[in-house]
Structure formats: C-alpha cells, structure tokens
Enzyme design. Structure first.
Site, PDB file in Angstrom:
ATOM      1  N   ASP A 104       1.175  -1.250   0.499  1.00 58.26           N
ATOM      2  CA  ASP A 104       0.157  -0.002  -0.603  1.00 58.26           C
ATOM      3  C   ASP A 104       0.759   1.090   0.148  1.00 58.26           C
ATOM      4  O   ASP A 104       1.708   1.282  -0.900  1.00 58.26           O
ATOM      5  CB  ASP A 104      -0.779  -0.123   1.127  1.00 58.26           C
ATOM      6  CG  ASP A 104      -1.822   0.879   0.994  1.00 58.26           C
ATOM      7  OD1 ASP A 104      -3.468   1.413   0.553  1.00 58.26           O
ATOM      8  OD2 ASP A 104      -1.788   1.956   2.060  1.00 58.26           O
ATOM      9  N   HIS A 333      -7.000  -6.503  -1.467  1.00 63.54           N
ATOM     10  CA  HIS A 333      -5.747  -5.661  -0.873  1.00 63.54           C
ATOM     11  C   HIS A 333      -4.586  -5.718   0.192  1.00 63.54           C
ATOM     12  O   HIS A 333      -3.821  -5.642   0.276  1.00 63.54           O
ATOM     13  CB  HIS A 333      -6.540  -3.922  -0.343  1.00 63.54           C
ATOM     14  CG  HIS A 333      -5.716  -3.166  -0.559  1.00 63.54           C
ATOM     15  ND1 HIS A 333      -4.983  -2.539  -1.425  1.00 63.54           N
ATOM     16  CD2 HIS A 333      -5.502  -2.785   0.750  1.00 63.54           C
ATOM     17  CE1 HIS A 333      -4.210  -1.783  -1.048  1.00 63.54           C
ATOM     18  NE2 HIS A 333      -4.198  -1.430   0.068  1.00 63.54           N
TER      19      HIS A 333
END
EC number: 3.3.2.10
Length: 356
Positions: A104, A333
C-alpha cells in the site's frame, strides 16, 4: 529468534521498529514498510519467516503511526521525508544496502527509495501498488504520473463525485466519520477491500447483469467503494463480515484499534495531502529508470493492483532489472495478511536469488 522493539533516531525522527534476526545476528537487512491504515503489525507473518531464512528483518511504524514521531506540519509527510526515514533505518543498522519491501503506501516509499538511492537498495518489492514514478500511485490514464494527481482525480471521479484520496487529503470529513466508531470503521474498510468483500461485490454486480469484463477501467473505479458521491461518507459503502475472517481476527482488530486510539489519523492522512507535492518534488526524476532488482506482487481482487494495471503491464519499460509480476488468486488489498504463505514464498524466492 525473538522480536525486539527498538526506537531508532533516523535523522532526528523517532522511528519505532520491530526487529528479528537469525541467532548469529547476521544476514542481509530487509526493511518492511506498511501502508494505510496499518502498522508494523501488518508484517506479523513475514517477520519470523524472513528471520528464520537468515535475514535481519526490521518492520517499522512509518512516521505518523504507532510509536514513531508525529508532526503537525503536513509537509513533514512528503515522500522524500518518508524515504529519508528508510535511509535513516539503514544508517542505524550500519547497513550500506538493504532489501526494501512495501505494501500500500509502503510500496511507493519503497519504490521511491530504490529510485532515489539505487546504491543503497539491494532489491525492492512492491505489494499492491506498482511503481508509478512521480505519480506515486498508478491510475488508468496516468500510470507514471503523466498528469498532476489533483487534476486527474477530478476527471477520474467524474461530475458530482469525489476520489477517496482527495477526501482523505482534506481530513476533516474522514476524521469525523472515523472518530464516530474507530473500531467499526477499521473493520469496515478492511473487509470491504479484502478478497471476500471484493468477491461478494463482484458477484453482486454480475448477478445484476453488469458486464465487468467490457467496462472501461475508469468506470470500474467510479462504481467501486472508494469513489464517493459528493457529501457522502466513505463508510456508507462499507460491507461487514457476518463472522471475522480467519486471516483477520478480533485480536488483530483490537491491535489496530489500540494503535490508532493512541496515534490518531493526522499523520497518516497527511500522506494523501502531499500527493501533488510529491509529484512536484519528483519532477527531476521524470524519465529516469529505477535500476535495482524489482518485483511486484498483486492480488486478483486488490484495488491497487486493478488501478495499476497499465503501470504493471509497462513495468519493464521503467525498470530495466524488473524480475516479474506475481498475482495471488482470490485475495484483495491486504495481500501479505490474506495470503501470508504465498507472499512469504515469493519474497524468499526473490531475496534468495539476489543474496550474496
């Protein structure tokens, strides 16, 4: 092997680090960089695996998070400052070089470290977010920062809508909705963009007759949970699990909740505030290749991987030492948390191939 918590002085910034190493305290250094809204704890499955394979491992809380320094001035969270913290970690350990792995927001920091300091980088791995040059985060139509982010975000979101990064950058609205129920907000965001959450959303769209395969990538983004109607809250689009997923337990949620109850969100959200500043700050790097050995790990249902498809496809154009793209099936994610064993295998294969 046992994990040790340390406070490092990185060029005047306090960086909290969790370290592990082989019994002889030797081996190449690996620095792990988390994303939003996370912590060193996001690497809890990788730290022992890497140390057990003979690496010195350091997972840090990036500035603004956990026990690391927090600054009121938003410019303190520009990406060159974050990269400077990584350089400070290497200096603290007396390491000329290190492998750097980021997920991320940690991925752009890792990529930019490798881009700006190739002599200090033995190899770099980005998870979820591919290398996007001065754009920091790759998007369809601007994979390497061809457009100034704030300008492109308006076009990307479309009339009457707001891209979540711009919502985060302003801070007031997002902090208000988080503080109403911090624990619930963290759970909602985590599950919504996880593999389970995204698969459920995909199934619902297909059942409703939506042809996702033929949709324009920008339309896919506009229909997703991170592109909001003006005046809406991000959490209005959240979905919640009936039971906690095996990879994200009540204890895990308790840990993250406790961290943000103490640290707040001012620092983490300032990363988003500086995306345009980062674009300007990195202008002199435009067109320069990222030269250290590089690897990308993505998830089938990961929003960052989906948005960055053009950057991933063209990675070899900007990274002459690119070692490949690996996609993990059925995960969203939170790749290294949702699929820790596969992530560890890919990391160890990459690092092992470069180890002196």
């Amino acid at each position: 092997m046992s994990q040790v918590h340390r406070i490092l002085n990185c060029r005047g910034t306090r960086i909290h680090a969790v370290a592990d190493s082989p019994p002889d305290q030797q081996g190449p250094l690996v620095v792990l960089l988390h994303g939003f809204p996370e912590s060193w704890y996001s690497w809890r499955h990788q730290i022992p695996a890497l140390a057990g394979a003979g690496y010195r491992v350091v997972a840090i809380d990036q500035r603004g998070y956990g026990r690391s320094s927090k600054y009121r001035v938003q410019k303190a969270y520009r990406i060159k400052e974050l990269v400077g913290d990584v350089v400070g970690v290497l200096d603290s350990y007396g390491a000329e070089q290190a492998f750097v792995v980021g997920h991320d927001w940690g991925a752009p920091v890792a990529w930019t470290f490798a881009w700006l300091h190739p002599d200090r980088c033995a190899g770099v791995v980005g998870i979820s977010v591919p290398f996007a040059g001065r754009g920091v985060i790759g998007l369809p139509g601007s994979p390497f920062g061809e457009r100034r982010p704030s300008d492109y975000h308006l076009e990307l979101a479309g009339p009457g809508r707001v891209w979540y990064q711009d919502y985060f950058a302003v801070q007031d609205g997002i902090i208000t909705e988080i503080e109403e129920d911090l624990r619930g907000w963290l759970l909602g965001l985590t599950y919504t963009v996880s593999g389970e959450g995204m698969m459920a959303a995909t199934k619902a769209a297909v059942d409703a007759g939506v042809d996702l395969e033929s949709m324009d990538p920008i339309d896919v983004i506009r229909a997703g949970p991170l592109c909001m109607a003006e005046g809406a809250r991000l959490k209005d689009a959240f979905v919640y699990p009936e039971t906690m997923p095996a990879w994200f337990t009540e204890a895990d949620l308790d840990f993250y909740t406790g961290e943000f109850e103490r640290s707040g969100f001012g620092g983490p959200l300032s990363f988003y505030h500086n995306i345009d500043n980062d674009w300007h700050d990195l202008a002199d790097q435009q067109g320069k290749p990222l030269t250290p050995p590089a690897l990308f790990i993505g998830g089938q249902y990961d929003v960052g991987t989906i948005w960055g498809a053009q950057a991933i496809e063209r990675a070899h154009e900007v990274m002459p030492n690119y070692r490949g793209t690996h996609m993990i099936a059925d995960v969203g994610h939170w790749i290294q948390q949702e699929a820790p064993e596969e992530t560890n295998r890919l990391l160890l294969d990459f690092l092992g191939g470069l180890r002196p």
